[in-house]
Design a protein around this motif. Sequence first.
Motif, PDB file in Angstrom:
ATOM      1  N   MET A 159       0.816  -1.213   0.000  1.00  0.00           N
ATOM      2  CA  MET A 159       0.000   0.000   0.000  1.00  0.00           C
ATOM      3  C   MET A 159       0.854   1.269   0.000  1.00  0.00           C
ATOM      4  N   GLU A 160       2.165   1.115   0.222  1.00  0.00           N
ATOM      5  CA  GLU A 160       2.980   2.333   0.284  1.00  0.00           C
ATOM      6  C   GLU A 160       3.059   2.991  -1.091  1.00  0.00           C
ATOM      7  N   GLY A 161       3.224   4.287  -1.067  1.00  0.00           N
ATOM      8  CA  GLY A 161       3.368   5.011  -2.316  1.00  0.00           C
ATOM      9  C   GLY A 161       4.755   4.784  -2.876  1.00  0.00           C
ATOM     10  N   ASP A 162       4.937   5.279  -4.068  1.00  0.00           N
ATOM     11  CA  ASP A 162       6.253   5.171  -4.693  1.00  0.00           C
ATOM     12  C   ASP A 162       7.232   5.977  -3.861  1.00  0.00           C
ATOM     13  N   LYS A 163       8.486   5.608  -3.955  1.00  0.00           N
ATOM     14  CA  LYS A 163       9.503   6.338  -3.178  1.00  0.00           C
ATOM     15  C   LYS A 163       9.682   7.738  -3.749  1.00  0.00           C
ATOM     16  N   ALA A 164       9.920   8.643  -2.891  1.00  0.00           N
ATOM     17  CA  ALA A 164       9.961  10.053  -3.291  1.00  0.00           C
ATOM     18  C   ALA A 164      11.203  10.392  -4.087  1.00  0.00           C
ATOM     19  N   ALA A 165      11.010  11.330  -4.932  1.00  0.00           N
ATOM     20  CA  ALA A 165      12.139  12.107  -5.415  1.00  0.00           C
ATOM     21  C   ALA A 165      12.585  12.856  -4.162  1.00  0.00           C
ATOM     22  N   SER A 166      13.855  12.775  -3.827  1.00  0.00           N
ATOM     23  CA  SER A 166      14.255  13.261  -2.507  1.00  0.00           C
ATOM     24  C   SER A 166      14.533  14.761  -2.495  1.00  0.00           C
ATOM     25  N   GLY A 167      14.468  15.406  -3.643  1.00  0.00           N
ATOM     26  CA  GLY A 167      14.833  16.831  -3.694  1.00  0.00           C
ATOM     27  C   GLY A 167      13.859  17.714  -2.944  1.00  0.00           C
ATOM     28  N   GLY A 168      14.141  19.027  -2.888  1.00  0.00           N
ATOM     29  CA  GLY A 168      13.314  19.994  -2.166  1.00  0.00           C
ATOM     30  C   GLY A 168      11.910  20.078  -2.705  1.00  0.00           C
TER      31      GLY A 168
ATOM     32  N   GLY B 233      10.125  17.526  -3.768  1.00  0.00           N
ATOM     33  CA  GLY B 233       9.482  16.221  -3.709  1.00  0.00           C
ATOM     34  C   GLY B 233       8.110  16.293  -3.078  1.00  0.00           C
ATOM     35  N   LEU B 234       7.254  15.357  -3.464  1.00  0.00           N
ATOM     36  CA  LEU B 234       5.902  15.296  -2.911  1.00  0.00           C
ATOM     37  C   LEU B 234       5.852  14.240  -1.823  1.00  0.00           C
ATOM     38  N   VAL B 235       5.319  14.614  -0.667  1.00  0.00           N
ATOM     39  CA  VAL B 235       5.156  13.676   0.442  1.00  0.00           C
ATOM     40  C   VAL B 235       3.691  13.698   0.859  1.00  0.00           C
ATOM     41  N   LEU B 236       3.103  12.508   0.935  1.00  0.00           N
ATOM     42  CA  LEU B 236       1.690  12.407   1.322  1.00  0.00           C
ATOM     43  C   LEU B 236       1.583  11.828   2.727  1.00  0.00           C
ATOM     44  N   LEU B 237       0.992  12.587   3.628  1.00  0.00           N
ATOM     45  CA  LEU B 237       0.663  12.069   4.952  1.00  0.00           C
ATOM     46  C   LEU B 237      -0.729  11.461   4.840  1.00  0.00           C
ATOM     47  N   ASN B 238      -0.822  10.178   5.158  1.00  0.00           N
ATOM     48  CA  ASN B 238      -2.075   9.456   4.907  1.00  0.00           C
ATOM     49  C   ASN B 238      -2.248   8.363   5.944  1.00  0.00           C
ATOM     50  N   CYS B 239      -3.433   7.796   5.954  1.00  0.00           N
ATOM     51  CA  CYS B 239      -3.707   6.597   6.738  1.00  0.00           C
ATOM     52  C   CYS B 239      -4.387   5.650   5.754  1.00  0.00           C
ATOM     53  N   PHE B 240      -3.989   4.376   5.727  1.00  0.00           N
ATOM     54  CA  PHE B 240      -4.365   3.501   4.595  1.00  0.00           C
ATOM     55  C   PHE B 240      -5.872   3.325   4.409  1.00  0.00           C
ATOM     56  N   VAL B 241      -6.666   3.538   5.453  1.00  0.00           N
ATOM     57  CA  VAL B 241      -8.123   3.394   5.293  1.00  0.00           C
ATOM     58  C   VAL B 241      -8.825   4.700   4.918  1.00  0.00           C
TER      59      VAL B 241
ATOM     60  N   GLU C 174       4.970   8.217   0.607  1.00  0.00           N
ATOM     61  CA  GLU C 174       3.844   8.240   1.546  1.00  0.00           C
ATOM     62  C   GLU C 174       4.349   7.997   2.959  1.00  0.00           C
ATOM     63  N   GLN C 175       3.937   8.859   3.882  1.00  0.00           N
ATOM     64  CA  GLN C 175       4.294   8.660   5.284  1.00  0.00           C
ATOM     65  C   GLN C 175       3.019   8.321   6.050  1.00  0.00           C
ATOM     66  N   PRO C 176       2.845   7.031   6.406  1.00  0.00           N
ATOM     67  CA  PRO C 176       1.633   6.602   7.107  1.00  0.00           C
ATOM     68  C   PRO C 176       1.544   7.268   8.474  1.00  0.00           C
ATOM     69  N   GLN C 177       0.354   7.705   8.824  1.00  0.00           N
ATOM     70  CA  GLN C 177       0.152   8.409  10.079  1.00  0.00           C
ATOM     71  C   GLN C 177      -0.668   7.566  11.042  1.00  0.00           C
TER      72      GLN C 177
END
Lengths: 232, 232
Positions: free
Chosen positions: B1-10, B12-20, B40-43
């Motif tokens: 369920m994890e998102g694709d790994k980020a482009a690590s640059g400034g 980059g897109l980071v999604l704070l989410n909960c899988f449900v 994706e950073q699961p919360q």
Amino acid sequence: MEGDKAASGGGGLVLLNCFVSPFGNRVRIALKRKGLPYEEQPQNLADKSPLLLSSNPVHAKVPVLLVGGKSVCESLVILEFIDDAFSGEGEPLLPAAPCARSHARFWASYVDTKLPECAARVWRSPKGAAAVVEEGKKDLVAVLKTLEAELGAKPYFAGDALGYVDVALVPFAPWFLTYEKFGGFSVAAECPALAAWAARCARENECVAQSLPEPEHVFQFVCGMRKMFGLD
Amino acid sequence: MEGDKAASGGGGLVLLNCFVSPFGNRVRIALKRKGLPYEEQPQNLADKSPLLLSSNPVHAKVPVLLVGGKSVCESLVILEFIDDAFSGEGEPLLPAAPCARSHARFWASYVDTKLPECAARVWRSPKGAAAVVEEGKKDLVAVLKTLEAELGAKPYFAGDALGYVDVALVPFAPWFLTYEKFGGFSVAAECPALAAWAARCARENECVAQSLPEPEHVFQFVCGMRKMFGLD
């Protein structure tokens, strides 16, 4: 929602509104600000017209903007429509930069999800429900303070001129007197910068001044509605 | 369920989410549909992270999309942001014509104002509150039927392909099982075309199939949450 009912012919704009509606008065402001000619058809919400019911069958609420034969419903959707459809005429309400657009949409959404619900507990609770009113007032003041913090030292939410969040929020200002009378508090004392902003919006923008009802008329309207619903 | 790994640059897109989260999963779908790399950073919503609290201080809710140093909050606002900011990459979610855009925004707003509130009465009421659950189920079925009527005979709300309303609504489909178990009804029996649409969305769109949790996992999650809140 797009109905199929024709307005009053041609491509003319017709606004179904009620003079106290903060939601309908957002559309008034946006239309006047763009200098778009439109006809307003006042609606009696205690006895909804066939036109209102057919043009907004899902919610049966004002505002509805009739555009030629189609209807556009939901006030923030209508503001976006005006920006999209009349982009050639005057400044748009939303800024151009994607992050700034999101910021404005976030705060307009905040107004819609928070303010009316707290406010309704203050002015629409049955006489005697003092605890509900007190809790509503506490929550309403917290919402107004959050908005005041977002305004900060800027003259307008959008910066130096009236923008999307200003248009979304300022039609609630004529309701402040009603909130104060039922909630027993003072918006100007709790949120002086927000009160000053509301006055500035009307003083510096004809489209606002011409669109909003007198606070006393809102209060009288609410008193009449409370009687009708047996709340007093 | 994890998102694709980020482009690590400034940037980059980071999604704070909960899988449900139906709201967070809207953003997953929209990002995958555009082929945008993101992390994706699961919360843990029972113990909110400093990052969640600082990036969405007003609501402290997922989803949040971090874009470089900025945060964009509220799922529909984020969908519009993705359309605005990445207009060069793939088809936009919203159609181009102003009336069609309004129509899509109206129905997405309908989903947000109606569906979660009715659904919560079905799955989040304390054990024994049968009347509340029954009323919630009745209202939820009415909302789903209204959405089914809007879908009509079209394969998607947007017409022939997945669009804004589809992305706004389909993340609720993995919750249908939970609604059914607590409400004692069948979505497929009440709204066969809507159930078929949900299956079609996942079958024909990898961005949907890859973004949604298993219905059984949602149900287990809800059961755990109910225990934690002492509802059972």
